[in-house]
Write a protein that holds these residues in place. Structure first.
Motif, PDB file in Angstrom:
ATOM      1  N   SER A  35       0.947  -1.308   0.129  1.00  0.00           N
ATOM      2  CA  SER A  35       0.146   0.066  -0.097  1.00  0.00           C
ATOM      3  C   SER A  35       0.984   1.197  -0.042  1.00  0.00           C
ATOM      4  O   SER A  35       1.891   1.080   0.702  1.00  0.00           O
ATOM      5  CB  SER A  35      -0.929   0.059   1.361  1.00  0.00           C
ATOM      6  N   ALA A  36       0.293   2.226  -0.718  1.00  0.00           N
ATOM      7  CA  ALA A  36       1.271   3.502  -0.835  1.00  0.00           C
ATOM      8  C   ALA A  36       1.242   4.136   0.577  1.00  0.00           C
ATOM      9  O   ALA A  36       0.619   4.235   1.415  1.00  0.00           O
ATOM     10  CB  ALA A  36       0.548   4.454  -1.956  1.00  0.00           C
ATOM     11  N   HIS A  38       0.251   6.939   2.421  1.00  0.00           N
ATOM     12  CA  HIS A  38      -1.010   7.815   2.145  1.00  0.00           C
ATOM     13  C   HIS A  38      -0.537   8.894   2.205  1.00  0.00           C
ATOM     14  O   HIS A  38      -0.422   9.707   2.926  1.00  0.00           O
ATOM     15  CB  HIS A  38      -2.033   7.287   3.178  1.00  0.00           C
ATOM     16  N   PRO A 124       1.723   0.816  -6.081  1.00  0.00           N
ATOM     17  CA  PRO A 124       1.160   1.795  -5.338  1.00  0.00           C
ATOM     18  C   PRO A 124       2.438   2.871  -5.134  1.00  0.00           C
ATOM     19  O   PRO A 124       3.759   2.874  -4.876  1.00  0.00           O
ATOM     20  CB  PRO A 124       1.234   1.092  -3.961  1.00  0.00           C
ATOM     21  N   THR A 141      -2.384   9.719  -6.987  1.00  0.00           N
ATOM     22  CA  THR A 141      -1.261   8.924  -6.676  1.00  0.00           C
ATOM     23  C   THR A 141      -1.999   7.371  -6.527  1.00  0.00           C
ATOM     24  O   THR A 141      -2.852   7.203  -5.860  1.00  0.00           O
ATOM     25  CB  THR A 141      -0.647   9.372  -5.299  1.00  0.00           C
ATOM     26  N   ASP A 143      -2.934   4.111  -5.066  1.00  0.00           N
ATOM     27  CA  ASP A 143      -3.035   3.214  -4.011  1.00  0.00           C
ATOM     28  C   ASP A 143      -2.983   1.799  -3.965  1.00  0.00           C
ATOM     29  O   ASP A 143      -2.446   0.864  -2.794  1.00  0.00           O
ATOM     30  CB  ASP A 143      -4.618   3.652  -3.096  1.00  0.00           C
ATOM     31  N   GLU A 166     -11.451  10.357  -6.233  1.00  0.00           N
ATOM     32  CA  GLU A 166     -10.811   8.987  -6.733  1.00  0.00           C
ATOM     33  C   GLU A 166     -10.877   8.613  -8.046  1.00  0.00           C
ATOM     34  O   GLU A 166     -11.586   9.262  -8.830  1.00  0.00           O
ATOM     35  CB  GLU A 166     -11.176   7.912  -5.696  1.00  0.00           C
ATOM     36  N   SER A 190      -6.398   1.766  -8.393  1.00  0.00           N
ATOM     37  CA  SER A 190      -7.068   2.623  -7.808  1.00  0.00           C
ATOM     38  C   SER A 190      -6.188   3.629  -7.143  1.00  0.00           C
ATOM     39  O   SER A 190      -5.120   3.624  -6.786  1.00  0.00           O
ATOM     40  CB  SER A 190      -7.684   1.837  -6.313  1.00  0.00           C
ATOM     41  N   ALA A 191      -6.641   5.008  -7.335  1.00  0.00           N
ATOM     42  CA  ALA A 191      -5.697   6.182  -6.928  1.00  0.00           C
ATOM     43  C   ALA A 191      -6.599   7.244  -6.300  1.00  0.00           C
ATOM     44  O   ALA A 191      -7.847   7.240  -6.437  1.00  0.00           O
ATOM     45  CB  ALA A 191      -5.141   6.533  -8.236  1.00  0.00           C
ATOM     46  N   HIS A 192      -5.858   8.280  -5.629  1.00  0.00           N
ATOM     47  CA  HIS A 192      -6.869   9.252  -5.236  1.00  0.00           C
ATOM     48  C   HIS A 192      -6.057  10.510  -5.506  1.00  0.00           C
ATOM     49  O   HIS A 192      -4.809  10.593  -5.889  1.00  0.00           O
ATOM     50  CB  HIS A 192      -6.753   9.317  -3.559  1.00  0.00           C
ATOM     51  N   THR A 194      -4.106  14.026  -5.535  1.00  0.00           N
ATOM     52  CA  THR A 194      -3.256  14.272  -4.570  1.00  0.00           C
ATOM     53  C   THR A 194      -2.760  15.727  -4.755  1.00  0.00           C
ATOM     54  O   THR A 194      -2.149  16.503  -3.624  1.00  0.00           O
ATOM     55  CB  THR A 194      -2.066  13.252  -4.281  1.00  0.00           C
TER      56      THR A 194
END
Length: 195
Positions: A35-36, A38, A124, A141, A143, A166, A190-192, A194
């Motif tokens: 996992s990245a 966060h 990630p 970024t 995830d 997201e 999956s990314a969010h 940033t």
């Protein structure tokens, strides 16, 4: 409303048939479990049409076309005439706005590898950028990178609105069934947002 179409979107992402023995890269177990770190989520941007998707780590720089639901409830795929083309679900959130934006692309087309061929090689912490029609760029970024069987696709996990901006990148993967001439599942990044 996203909840009304999640099942249709799942079934429609099995886009193309592989023509190579080795096939596209698939996420490694280590990448799937990683996992990245966060990075803080940025405030959502105003809505704007996305123009391109760029993923420097795998050399993707693809224009985006609008994707809509077909009469059978499935999300239409990008045309197979351009290997370097992806599409975004134009009736969902635009990338950068609050909600889960969906970008789908072919892993391959009849003539060979396509824009999302190397999606399974991502990890990630890597970046995705989406230049938008209003002159802004949505920067995401990664995830997680997952592979899901078509028969056990977690709609709620993939398409749910998490309350922030997201992005999901989706292509075919999970191995190729030569008997049925289709991929067994999907690779989902999956990314969010940033910044």
């Amino acid at each position: 409303m996203i909840n009304g179409v999640v099942l249709a979107l799942t079934a429609s992402v099995a886009f193309a048939f592989t023509t190579t023995e080795q096939g596209p890269p698939q996420p490694t177990p280590a990448a799937q479990q990683a996992s990245a770190q966060h990075e803080a989520a940025a405030a959502p941007l105003p809505a704007a049409r996305p123009l391109r998707v760029t993923i420097p780590a795998i050399g993707v720089d693809a224009p985006l076309t609008d994707l809509v639901l077909q009469s059978d409830g499935h999300l239409a795929a990008p045309p197979e005439t351009d290997a370097n083309l992806a599409g975004w679900w134009a009736h969902g959130p635009s990338p950068g706005t609050r909600g889960t934006a969906i970008i789908a692309g072919h892993v391959d087309i009849p003539t060979g590898p396509a824009a999302f061929y190397n999606l399974g090689a991502l990890h990630p912490g890597m970046r995705i950028t989406i230049p938008r029609e209003d002159g802004t760029t949505a920067r995401f970024t990664i995830d997680a990178i997952d592979v899901y069987a078509a028969t056990d696709f977690p709609d709620d996990k993939v398409y749910a609105d998490t309350g922030r901006a997201e992005l999901r990148l989706i292509t075919c993967g999970g191995g190729f069934d030569r008997t049925r001439q289709q991929y067994k599942g999907n690779v989902v990044v999956s990314a969010h947002l940033t910044r």
